[in-house]
Write an enzyme that holds these catalytic residues in place. Structure first.
Site, short mmCIF file in Angstrom:
data_model
loop_
_atom_site.label_atom_id
_atom_site.label_comp_id
_atom_site.label_asym_id
_atom_site.label_seq_id
_atom_site.Cartn_x
_atom_site.Cartn_y
_atom_site.Cartn_z
N LYS A 53 86.60 10.06 42.38
CA LYS A 53 85.26 10.61 42.14
C LYS A 53 85.15 11.14 40.71
O LYS A 53 84.16 10.92 40.02
CB LYS A 53 84.94 11.71 43.16
CG LYS A 53 84.68 11.16 44.55
CD LYS A 53 84.59 12.25 45.62
CE LYS A 53 84.50 11.58 47.00
NZ LYS A 53 84.41 12.53 48.12
N GLN A 97 85.53 18.59 49.15
CA GLN A 97 86.17 17.48 49.84
C GLN A 97 86.59 17.90 51.24
O GLN A 97 87.17 18.97 51.45
CB GLN A 97 87.39 17.00 49.02
CG GLN A 97 88.07 15.76 49.56
CD GLN A 97 87.20 14.50 49.47
OE1 GLN A 97 86.27 14.42 48.68
NE2 GLN A 97 87.51 13.51 50.29
N ASP A 120 76.43 15.47 48.63
CA ASP A 120 77.03 14.76 49.78
C ASP A 120 75.99 14.50 50.87
O ASP A 120 76.20 13.67 51.74
CB ASP A 120 78.14 15.62 50.39
CG ASP A 120 79.54 15.14 50.05
OD1 ASP A 120 79.72 13.93 49.81
OD2 ASP A 120 80.46 15.98 50.04
#
Ligand code: GUN
Length: 288
Positions: A53, A97, A120
């Protein structure tokens, strides 16, 4: 019949190029977009994902920061860091995460992220916006799948779409997006009786169950578009999807490979959401 390959790697590349242009425009207007990534602990899979990422951001001209916190981090400490990032004007997107260590409740963590920075798309506000057709951030995987379907020229209006899997991150939002595109949507899951009866009716089949090669060619309608979200290891340790590619590709019209299908699209859509967050912020400050 042999299915055409729905090439997520190639499509993701063109999406990243588009993001890079939007990023350059923002940078020229004053500030490049910024993504803050938090990794708690050192789970090897998560460490690799996070590294990808950060690298993707760099290549697209997005500034990124990575907070690596020890696995023993207290929930309060993580929440305090998120609140700081919520207040930081140079941060457009925040990504924590998952999975998190057991002493930390993921729902509390996600709810602490400002919905305006929820790239997200996991916040309840984002899920609610999707459910009610309001603007918000879409979860990256289902968002990427919709882009793949568009790329394949899928006609979704009135089509039978079947989603196998009901997770909050993929299955449920995927079903909602297909519904918004006017498909007739069925959600199957581990308790579904006679899965094949449903999958065989699907013009569009999205597999997101996490079981290696469980969807076989005999479960697929001839000519269907098959999207494989799965990322599994088979008995010999080889990476494979939820779909048995070999038998399915003899029946489907389009099929995503694993790897090189949905995975690169998920990564690309995070960049799209991040640049989108920065553009929204710029637009709202222009309006002031
Ligand atoms: N862990 C596995 N996939 C994801 C994802 O898309 N976002 C976050 N935050 N964690 C993940």
């Amino acid at each position: 019949m042999s299915a055409k390959i729905l090439d997520g790697a190639a499509l993701a590349q063109s999406i990243r190029a588009d993001v890079a242009q939007r990023t350059a425009k923002l940078a020229a207007a004053g500030r490049a977009p910024g993504l803050a990534v938090i990794l708690v602990g050192d789970d090897p899979g998560s460490t690799i994902y996070v590294r990808h990422k950060v690298k993707d951001c760099e290549e697209a001209g997005i500034r990124s920061t990575l907070d690596r916190l020890p696995a023993s981090t207290a929930q309060q400490q993580l929440l305090a860091r998120i609140r700081e990032l919520n207040e930081d004007d140079t941060v457009d997107g925040i990504l924590v995460q998952l999975p998190l260590p057991p002493q930390i409740d993921p729902f509390t963590v996600i709810e602490t992220i400002s919905p305006a920075k929820d790239v997200d798309g996991f916040h309840v506000a984002s899920a609610g916006a999707l459910m009610t057709g309001q603007p918000g951030f879409l979860p990256c995987t289902p968002y990427g799948v919709m882009r793949l379907l568009a790329h394949a020229g899928a006609r979704l209006r009135g089509a039978e779409a079947v989603v196998v899997g009901r997770s909050n991150i993929v299955g449920k939002p995927q079903a909602m997006l297909l519904l918004q595109a006017d498909a007739t949507v069925t959600i199957c899951h581990s308790r579904t009786r006679d899965l094949a009866v449903h999958t065989r009716r699907a013009d569009v089949l999205v597999a997101a169950v996490g079981r290696a090669r469980m969807i076989t060619g005999d479960m697929i309608k001839p000519g269907a578009i098959v999207v494989d979200v799965g990322m599994n290891r088979d008995e010999s340790g080889r990476l494979c999807g939820d779909v048995d590619f070999e038998s399915a590709s003899r029946v489907a019209s389009w099929i995503t490979p694993v790897p090189g299908g949905v995975g690169p699209m998920t990564r690309a859509m995070l960049l799209v959401n991040t640049v989108e967050a920065a553009e929204r912020k710029q637009e709202s400050s222009d309006g002031n």
